[in-house]
Design a protein around this motif. Structure first.
Motif, PDB file in Angstrom:
ATOM      1  N   VAL A 129      18.335  32.212  28.216  1.00 47.08           N
ATOM      2  CA  VAL A 129      19.656  32.222  27.573  1.00 47.08           C
ATOM      3  C   VAL A 129      20.286  33.609  27.701  1.00 47.08           C
ATOM      4  N   VAL A 130      19.496  34.656  27.531  1.00 46.93           N
ATOM      5  CA  VAL A 130      20.016  36.024  27.656  1.00 46.93           C
ATOM      6  C   VAL A 130      20.544  36.268  29.070  1.00 46.93           C
ATOM      7  N   VAL A 131      19.784  35.830  30.082  1.00 47.83           N
ATOM      8  CA  VAL A 131      20.201  36.037  31.476  1.00 47.83           C
ATOM      9  C   VAL A 131      21.485  35.269  31.785  1.00 47.83           C
ATOM     10  N   VAL A 132      21.569  34.018  31.369  1.00 45.54           N
ATOM     11  CA  VAL A 132      22.768  33.206  31.637  1.00 45.54           C
ATOM     12  C   VAL A 132      23.983  33.820  30.929  1.00 45.54           C
ATOM     13  N   ALA A 133      23.807  34.279  29.677  1.00 44.65           N
ATOM     14  CA  ALA A 133      24.911  34.912  28.940  1.00 44.65           C
ATOM     15  C   ALA A 133      25.373  36.180  29.658  1.00 44.65           C
ATOM     16  N   ALA A 134      24.432  36.981  30.155  1.00 49.05           N
ATOM     17  CA  ALA A 134      24.803  38.204  30.874  1.00 49.05           C
ATOM     18  C   ALA A 134      25.560  37.871  32.156  1.00 49.05           C
ATOM     19  N   LEU A 135      25.124  36.829  32.880  1.00 48.17           N
ATOM     20  CA  LEU A 135      25.826  36.420  34.101  1.00 48.17           C
ATOM     21  C   LEU A 135      27.251  35.983  33.806  1.00 48.17           C
ATOM     22  N   VAL A 136      27.440  35.207  32.754  1.00 50.78           N
ATOM     23  CA  VAL A 136      28.790  34.748  32.381  1.00 50.78           C
ATOM     24  C   VAL A 136      29.662  35.944  31.994  1.00 50.78           C
ATOM     25  N   PHE A 137      29.110  36.841  31.184  1.00 50.18           N
ATOM     26  CA  PHE A 137      29.873  38.008  30.750  1.00 50.18           C
ATOM     27  C   PHE A 137      30.339  38.855  31.934  1.00 50.18           C
ATOM     28  N   PHE A 138      29.414  39.194  32.824  1.00 49.97           N
ATOM     29  CA  PHE A 138      29.787  40.050  33.950  1.00 49.97           C
ATOM     30  C   PHE A 138      30.668  39.312  34.952  1.00 49.97           C
ATOM     31  N   GLY A 139      30.520  38.004  35.084  1.00 48.21           N
ATOM     32  CA  GLY A 139      31.405  37.225  35.955  1.00 48.21           C
ATOM     33  C   GLY A 139      32.840  37.272  35.448  1.00 48.21           C
ATOM     34  N   VAL A 140      33.014  37.063  34.142  1.00 46.33           N
ATOM     35  CA  VAL A 140      34.359  37.133  33.543  1.00 46.33           C
ATOM     36  C   VAL A 140      34.906  38.549  33.651  1.00 46.33           C
ATOM     37  N   TYR A 141      34.083  39.546  33.417  1.00 46.40           N
ATOM     38  CA  TYR A 141      34.507  40.953  33.484  1.00 46.40           C
ATOM     39  C   TYR A 141      35.014  41.301  34.883  1.00 46.40           C
ATOM     40  N   VAL A 142      34.277  40.936  35.917  1.00 45.85           N
ATOM     41  CA  VAL A 142      34.679  41.248  37.292  1.00 45.85           C
ATOM     42  C   VAL A 142      35.941  40.470  37.671  1.00 45.85           C
ATOM     43  N   ALA A 143      36.043  39.200  37.244  1.00 44.15           N
ATOM     44  CA  ALA A 143      37.234  38.395  37.560  1.00 44.15           C
ATOM     45  C   ALA A 143      38.473  39.017  36.918  1.00 44.15           C
ATOM     46  N   LEU A 144      38.377  39.414  35.643  1.00 46.13           N
ATOM     47  CA  LEU A 144      39.514  40.054  34.975  1.00 46.13           C
ATOM     48  C   LEU A 144      39.856  41.385  35.632  1.00 46.13           C
ATOM     49  N   LEU A 145      38.864  42.162  35.931  1.00 45.51           N
ATOM     50  CA  LEU A 145      39.082  43.463  36.568  1.00 45.51           C
ATOM     51  C   LEU A 145      39.785  43.286  37.905  1.00 45.51           C
ATOM     52  N   ASP A 146      39.377  42.286  38.660  1.00 44.02           N
ATOM     53  CA  ASP A 146      39.953  42.052  39.987  1.00 44.02           C
ATOM     54  C   ASP A 146      41.375  41.521  39.885  1.00 44.02           C
ATOM     55  N   THR A 186      44.194  44.162  41.609  1.00 45.50           N
ATOM     56  CA  THR A 186      45.157  43.552  42.538  1.00 45.50           C
ATOM     57  C   THR A 186      46.591  44.022  42.241  1.00 45.50           C
ATOM     58  N   PRO A 187      47.082  43.984  40.978  1.00 38.74           N
ATOM     59  CA  PRO A 187      48.454  44.485  40.729  1.00 38.74           C
ATOM     60  C   PRO A 187      48.600  45.978  41.049  1.00 38.74           C
ATOM     61  N   LEU A 188      47.554  46.735  40.824  1.00 42.07           N
ATOM     62  CA  LEU A 188      47.614  48.176  41.104  1.00 42.07           C
ATOM     63  C   LEU A 188      47.724  48.427  42.611  1.00 42.07           C
ATOM     64  N   LEU A 189      46.985  47.683  43.416  1.00 39.07           N
ATOM     65  CA  LEU A 189      47.052  47.839  44.864  1.00 39.07           C
ATOM     66  C   LEU A 189      48.419  47.372  45.406  1.00 39.07           C
ATOM     67  N   VAL A 190      48.932  46.306  44.838  1.00 42.65           N
ATOM     68  CA  VAL A 190      50.247  45.802  45.278  1.00 42.65           C
ATOM     69  C   VAL A 190      51.333  46.852  44.945  1.00 42.65           C
ATOM     70  N   ALA A 191      51.233  47.480  43.778  1.00 47.19           N
ATOM     71  CA  ALA A 191      52.226  48.480  43.382  1.00 47.19           C
ATOM     72  C   ALA A 191      52.132  49.714  44.282  1.00 47.19           C
ATOM     73  N   ILE A 192      50.919  50.116  44.631  1.00 43.28           N
ATOM     74  CA  ILE A 192      50.747  51.295  45.472  1.00 43.28           C
ATOM     75  C   ILE A 192      51.236  51.032  46.886  1.00 43.28           C
ATOM     76  N   SER A 193      50.941  49.851  47.415  1.00 45.02           N
ATOM     77  CA  SER A 193      51.318  49.577  48.799  1.00 45.02           C
ATOM     78  C   SER A 193      52.802  49.302  48.956  1.00 45.02           C
ATOM     79  N   GLY A 194      53.482  48.972  47.885  1.00 43.13           N
ATOM     80  CA  GLY A 194      54.899  48.736  47.959  1.00 43.13           C
ATOM     81  C   GLY A 194      55.265  47.379  48.517  1.00 43.13           C
ATOM     82  N   LEU A 195      54.304  46.441  48.601  1.00 45.20           N
ATOM     83  CA  LEU A 195      54.592  45.116  49.123  1.00 45.20           C
ATOM     84  C   LEU A 195      55.254  44.221  48.093  1.00 45.20           C
ATOM     85  N   GLY A 196      55.199  44.583  46.861  1.00 47.63           N
ATOM     86  CA  GLY A 196      55.656  43.713  45.800  1.00 47.63           C
ATOM     87  C   GLY A 196      57.066  43.773  45.518  1.00 47.63           C
TER      88      GLY A 196
END
Length: 145
Positions: free
Chosen positions: A113-130, A135-145
């Motif tokens: 249960v601890v391992v599955v909870a850690a996987l879910v937490f870090f999966g959500v964390y990386v998805a939100l971060l990405d 992604t919005p920061l890279l779009v703003a820097i590149s000027g494509l937006g």
């Protein structure tokens, strides 16, 4: 059943090792006794009559054949340790696996249960971060937006 302490497990392991050593000594002494009995059986027995002593003289005259017979069993004896060495690794693995302290079913479930909870937490964390930050920061820097 309560878990054994490290000291109790170490004592039990030492006792098992001592019992195995004693069993090996008993087995080795049994092999030596068997070899002694075989040698005694091969020795000519004293006879009370001259006819029997003549047979003993023949037995003494044939030791030239005995060394050739002794060499053959020696080769077989050499072959046996190779076979023992071949499977010794598996015996050692089996012995080590007996010494392993295996987790209980409850421990396995808890840590799963601890391992599955850690996987879910870090999966959500990386998805939100990405998706929300990178992604919005890279779009703003590149000027494509």
């Amino acid at each position: 059943m309560a878990k054994k302490s490290k000291t109790q497990r170490a004592k039990a392991s030492a006792a098992r090792a001592q019992r195995k050593a004693q069993a090996r000594e008993v087995e080795a002494s049994a092999v030596e006794d068997g070899a002694k009995r075989a040698e005694e059986a091969q020795k000519p027995k004293r006879a009370l009559f001259k006819k029997a002593s003549a047979e003993n003289a023949e037995a003494k005259a044939t030791p030239a054949k005995a060394p050739s017979q002794e060499k053959k069993p020696a080769k077989k004896a050499e072959a046996k340790p190779a076979k023992k060495k071949r499977f010794q690794f598996l015996r050692d693995v089996r012995g080590e696996m007996k010494r392993v302290t295996w987790p209980t079913k409850q421990d396995v479930l808890r840590w799963s249960v601890v391992v599955v909870a850690a996987l879910v937490f870090f999966g959500v964390y990386v998805a939100l971060l990405d998706n929300v930050i990178i992604t919005p920061l890279l779009v703003a820097i590149s000027g494509l937006g």
